[in-house]
Design a protein around this motif. Sequence first.
Motif, PDB file in Angstrom:
ATOM      1  N   ASP A 173       0.816  -1.211   0.000  1.00  0.00           N
ATOM      2  CA  ASP A 173       0.000   0.000   0.000  1.00  0.00           C
ATOM      3  C   ASP A 173       0.851   1.263   0.000  1.00  0.00           C
ATOM      4  O   ASP A 173       0.388   2.333   0.410  1.00  0.00           O
ATOM      5  CB  ASP A 173      -0.945   0.002   1.203  1.00  0.00           C
ATOM      6  CG  ASP A 173      -0.185  -0.077   2.523  1.00  0.00           C
ATOM      7  OD1 ASP A 173       1.031  -0.366   2.484  1.00  0.00           O
ATOM      8  OD2 ASP A 173      -0.803   0.141   3.583  1.00  0.00           O
ATOM      9  N   ASN A 174       2.130   1.125  -0.435  1.00  0.00           N
ATOM     10  CA  ASN A 174       3.062   2.255  -0.522  1.00  0.00           C
ATOM     11  C   ASN A 174       3.379   2.854   0.838  1.00  0.00           C
ATOM     12  O   ASN A 174       3.691   4.045   0.937  1.00  0.00           O
ATOM     13  CB  ASN A 174       2.532   3.345  -1.455  1.00  0.00           C
ATOM     14  CG  ASN A 174       2.621   2.943  -2.911  1.00  0.00           C
ATOM     15  OD1 ASN A 174       3.033   1.833  -3.222  1.00  0.00           O
ATOM     16  ND2 ASN A 174       2.215   3.833  -3.808  1.00  0.00           N
ATOM     17  N   ALA A 175       3.318   2.055   1.875  1.00  0.00           N
ATOM     18  CA  ALA A 175       3.635   2.524   3.225  1.00  0.00           C
ATOM     19  C   ALA A 175       5.029   2.037   3.592  1.00  0.00           C
ATOM     20  O   ALA A 175       5.338   0.842   3.490  1.00  0.00           O
ATOM     21  CB  ALA A 175       2.613   2.013   4.232  1.00  0.00           C
ATOM     22  N   SER A 177       7.327   1.778   6.758  1.00  0.00           N
ATOM     23  CA  SER A 177       7.181   1.821   8.216  1.00  0.00           C
ATOM     24  C   SER A 177       8.489   1.418   8.877  1.00  0.00           C
ATOM     25  O   SER A 177       9.233   0.574   8.362  1.00  0.00           O
ATOM     26  CB  SER A 177       6.059   0.880   8.678  1.00  0.00           C
ATOM     27  OG  SER A 177       4.855   1.153   7.988  1.00  0.00           O
ATOM     28  N   VAL A 190       5.747   6.109  10.066  1.00  0.00           N
ATOM     29  CA  VAL A 190       5.138   5.610   8.833  1.00  0.00           C
ATOM     30  C   VAL A 190       5.191   6.731   7.801  1.00  0.00           C
ATOM     31  O   VAL A 190       4.801   7.869   8.085  1.00  0.00           O
ATOM     32  CB  VAL A 190       3.686   5.140   9.052  1.00  0.00           C
ATOM     33  CG1 VAL A 190       3.096   4.639   7.738  1.00  0.00           C
ATOM     34  CG2 VAL A 190       3.627   4.059  10.119  1.00  0.00           C
ATOM     35  N   THR A 191       5.686   6.400   6.616  1.00  0.00           N
ATOM     36  CA  THR A 191       5.742   7.342   5.505  1.00  0.00           C
ATOM     37  C   THR A 191       5.021   6.719   4.319  1.00  0.00           C
ATOM     38  O   THR A 191       5.351   5.593   3.913  1.00  0.00           O
ATOM     39  CB  THR A 191       7.193   7.671   5.120  1.00  0.00           C
ATOM     40  OG1 THR A 191       7.881   8.185   6.263  1.00  0.00           O
ATOM     41  CG2 THR A 191       7.232   8.696   3.998  1.00  0.00           C
ATOM     42  N   TYR A 192       4.025   7.447   3.775  1.00  0.00           N
ATOM     43  CA  TYR A 192       3.265   6.963   2.626  1.00  0.00           C
ATOM     44  C   TYR A 192       3.852   7.572   1.357  1.00  0.00           C
ATOM     45  O   TYR A 192       3.892   8.801   1.210  1.00  0.00           O
ATOM     46  CB  TYR A 192       1.780   7.305   2.762  1.00  0.00           C
ATOM     47  CG  TYR A 192       1.102   6.508   3.846  1.00  0.00           C
ATOM     48  CD1 TYR A 192       0.620   5.227   3.588  1.00  0.00           C
ATOM     49  CD2 TYR A 192       0.952   7.034   5.124  1.00  0.00           C
ATOM     50  CE1 TYR A 192       0.004   4.488   4.587  1.00  0.00           C
ATOM     51  CE2 TYR A 192       0.343   6.303   6.127  1.00  0.00           C
ATOM     52  CZ  TYR A 192      -0.134   5.025   5.856  1.00  0.00           C
ATOM     53  OH  TYR A 192      -0.735   4.288   6.842  1.00  0.00           O
ATOM     54  N   GLN A 194       3.242   8.494  -1.868  1.00  0.00           N
ATOM     55  CA  GLN A 194       2.078   8.737  -2.708  1.00  0.00           C
ATOM     56  C   GLN A 194       2.166  10.150  -3.262  1.00  0.00           C
ATOM     57  O   GLN A 194       2.960  10.970  -2.788  1.00  0.00           O
ATOM     58  CB  GLN A 194       0.792   8.594  -1.888  1.00  0.00           C
ATOM     59  CG  GLN A 194       0.733   9.533  -0.683  1.00  0.00           C
ATOM     60  CD  GLN A 194      -0.535   9.351   0.110  1.00  0.00           C
ATOM     61  OE1 GLN A 194      -1.501   8.861  -0.418  1.00  0.00           O
ATOM     62  NE2 GLN A 194      -0.524   9.757   1.359  1.00  0.00           N
ATOM     63  N   THR A 201      -4.323   8.411   3.801  1.00  0.00           N
ATOM     64  CA  THR A 201      -3.099   7.963   4.457  1.00  0.00           C
ATOM     65  C   THR A 201      -2.882   6.488   4.316  1.00  0.00           C
ATOM     66  O   THR A 201      -1.914   5.955   4.820  1.00  0.00           O
ATOM     67  CB  THR A 201      -3.136   8.326   5.949  1.00  0.00           C
ATOM     68  OG1 THR A 201      -4.279   7.691   6.545  1.00  0.00           O
ATOM     69  CG2 THR A 201      -3.208   9.810   6.137  1.00  0.00           C
ATOM     70  N   SER A 202      -3.743   5.781   3.640  1.00  0.00           N
ATOM     71  CA  SER A 202      -3.566   4.345   3.501  1.00  0.00           C
ATOM     72  C   SER A 202      -4.295   3.879   2.259  1.00  0.00           C
ATOM     73  O   SER A 202      -5.317   4.421   1.873  1.00  0.00           O
ATOM     74  CB  SER A 202      -4.102   3.607   4.738  1.00  0.00           C
ATOM     75  OG  SER A 202      -3.984   2.213   4.567  1.00  0.00           O
ATOM     76  N   THR A 204      -5.958   0.645   1.237  1.00  0.00           N
ATOM     77  CA  THR A 204      -6.402  -0.667   1.700  1.00  0.00           C
ATOM     78  C   THR A 204      -7.384  -1.324   0.755  1.00  0.00           C
ATOM     79  O   THR A 204      -7.712  -2.488   0.926  1.00  0.00           O
ATOM     80  CB  THR A 204      -7.059  -0.532   3.084  1.00  0.00           C
ATOM     81  OG1 THR A 204      -8.149   0.398   3.004  1.00  0.00           O
ATOM     82  CG2 THR A 204      -6.052  -0.040   4.101  1.00  0.00           C
ATOM     83  N   THR A 218       2.782   1.645  -7.795  1.00  0.00           N
ATOM     84  CA  THR A 218       3.130   0.918  -6.574  1.00  0.00           C
ATOM     85  C   THR A 218       4.641   0.896  -6.412  1.00  0.00           C
ATOM     86  O   THR A 218       5.379   0.629  -7.360  1.00  0.00           O
ATOM     87  CB  THR A 218       2.588  -0.527  -6.632  1.00  0.00           C
ATOM     88  OG1 THR A 218       1.190  -0.488  -6.850  1.00  0.00           O
ATOM     89  CG2 THR A 218       2.882  -1.259  -5.342  1.00  0.00           C
TER      90      THR A 218
END
Length: 722
Positions: A173-175, A177, A190-192, A194, A201-202, A204, A218
């Motif tokens: 999910d491009n997170a 952590s 946590v860095t997204y 995007q 922020t997520s 899912t 992605t």
Amino acid sequence: MAAPCSNWYEKLKVHPLCKQLKETNLQRTESGILNDAKSLIAVKNGDLFIWNSSSLNIIHCNLNSLLSEHEDAYTRFQMLHCTDTPRFEVDGLLLNSSGNQLAIWGPRGIRVMELPQRRGKFSEFEGGKDVITCKTISICSRQLAGNQWLQIRKIAWHPGSSSGMHLAVLTSDNAFSIYSLLEPDRPTKVTYIQPQNEMSTSFTSPSKLNIMAALGETVVGFDFGGPQEIQPLPQQFQIPKQEDVLTVWPVFFVKGNGDIIVSYSEVTSNRPLQLPLQGPLVMCPPAEDNYGVDACSVLCLDTLPPVVVMATCDGHLHHCVVLPNSEGNSAKKEMKLAPGMPQYQHPGEPSLYVMESVELELSLTDLSSDLENSDLRSDSFTCPIKLMKDPCCPERYHCLHSAGIHSIALPWIASLSMFLSDASSHLTLPDDQESVVEHLICTKPLNSSPVAPVLGMDVINDPTLSPTMLVLSMEKEFYTLPMSNKYKVPWRYTKDAISIESSPRHREIEPFSQQISRILHRSVSNPLLMTSAKTEMSSEACYKLLVRVTQVLREEYIQKQEHARHEVETRVEFLRHQKEQQLRELQELEETKENVTEKAEHIAERLELCHDNNVNLLRRLESIMRKIQSRVPVLSSAEKEMKEELKQLEERVKEYSINLKQLHKKLEYQQGYLGQPKIISQESSVIQPQQLNNIKNILHEEGDEIGHLMKQISQLKMEINL
């Protein structure tokens, strides 16, 4: 039990653990389907860790014990069981920098095994127990359990963690952590990754993940760069402190569409710092397809300047040099941090300069022109490529994929570093520098061959074992490739050589050893074949493969060796003529030396004769000058002064003579007086013993002085007579 072998890698091939691996994984291998390469082995300081997918445990073997002559030492291995056994498909093992934590990870889970302490005779875990149960920590298990579509792309130990307790995790999910082993279920940061206009922020939603993967949005991989220090901004009425300097590690992310994004990560601050994202980075020169639309991994080499390697599934590697951007977007900006925290300067956004692109030969292709339409060509074969650094050489890395292993070395990094650091602008960057690509192992020789990916690969960097690449094949067999002679930096690319080449005198000189190395350089090599047991090849395919291998041996080995032999023979003939000429010149020099020696002896005799004649002439000249001076009727000023001095000395001698006579008389009188027999008591004596000693000392001193004066008088008389 097999007889002890001379080399440790030969002992490893017949080690009991290999037999156990084959027996326990035979049924699983036959029933399972494996398409991608894995990293199921990890080596650090001579310790080999293997993931046993059948019994779901770790097999540990100390490779240094294979050097021992005792059978009990080189046949031992230990089984490490997890307290929380992984139930997911394991893709790799990863040891931290201190070597006390082992991460076992796959797309659907992460387990961190805490390795026990060592003790005992052979420094084994828990004194050498055969089976050990180790404490295991589950990382981000709640997040993965709550979302069945979520997968782990890659993990890495954070280089900024001094204790080696922080793990970086990239999910689908491009997170990005950062997890601490002290709080395994809650990420510390946590860095997204995007777009900036994306407010969520997520990611899912399964449909959203599929759309992003199809569009290449992605993130498929990441790697840490070298540390950077960010200076705090000066505040009003405040002096910046040294402890306010923030050390961050740049993280390079690559998306499926080839975009590279940079984030800055750190784990030392007490409060979470949300550092800004940069990118997609500008890649120069630009390309229409952004250097590939199927990127699969990224790697940042620890060189100066840093080099980022981006790999695509079709076997293309792009080597990009990371340099600061000279445009306006590289200006320093203030980062918005948490209240109460010092403000820091925004690091300038770098740019990527693509130095070269390399295309890997994933499977063996025919080089002859009459086989262009054969089924040996592998243009349509694609697979993910994993990039791994080489701990022995920072300018080299390895590619692990479903069709085998490649090794790539970048000899131009050294000259590029010297070129960028040269302030005098005397150095020039050579244009003929290319990467050294070696096809080490091939598991898919033909396009029609079944995939037999490598299950594990790591480089041993232990000095007692020598640099060696250790490979675990799909058949659970170990293969070793020595790395010491696989790549050497060419002579002219070293630091000393570059400084020599910069001078005009040596710019046109090329050493003969470098000429031979250039002639013997191979652009294509025959790799080690490690095909699957299910591989079936027709007679025509075997013949074509044989033709390909023979052609490579002929063109890349035999012809180049013949060319090198011809060059060596020519060089020997040239040196032989030079030697003969030098021997003739040496003989002439010997004759000249003899002539010069004879002349030198004759000149030395004449010189000695001239010296004797010169001495005689000087003596005659002195005699003549004395006679001339003696016949001069008028005394000179020096003679007059000498005459006055002689008169004064004569008068003083007369005075001394009178005083001496008086002293003699006194001495006679005293001796006569003391010789008379008189009875005088000690109490009524006139001269005391101390006074008598003083008189004797005075007389002795005056006698010495009189003797010295007599000598002076005698010497003066001799000079006057002359």
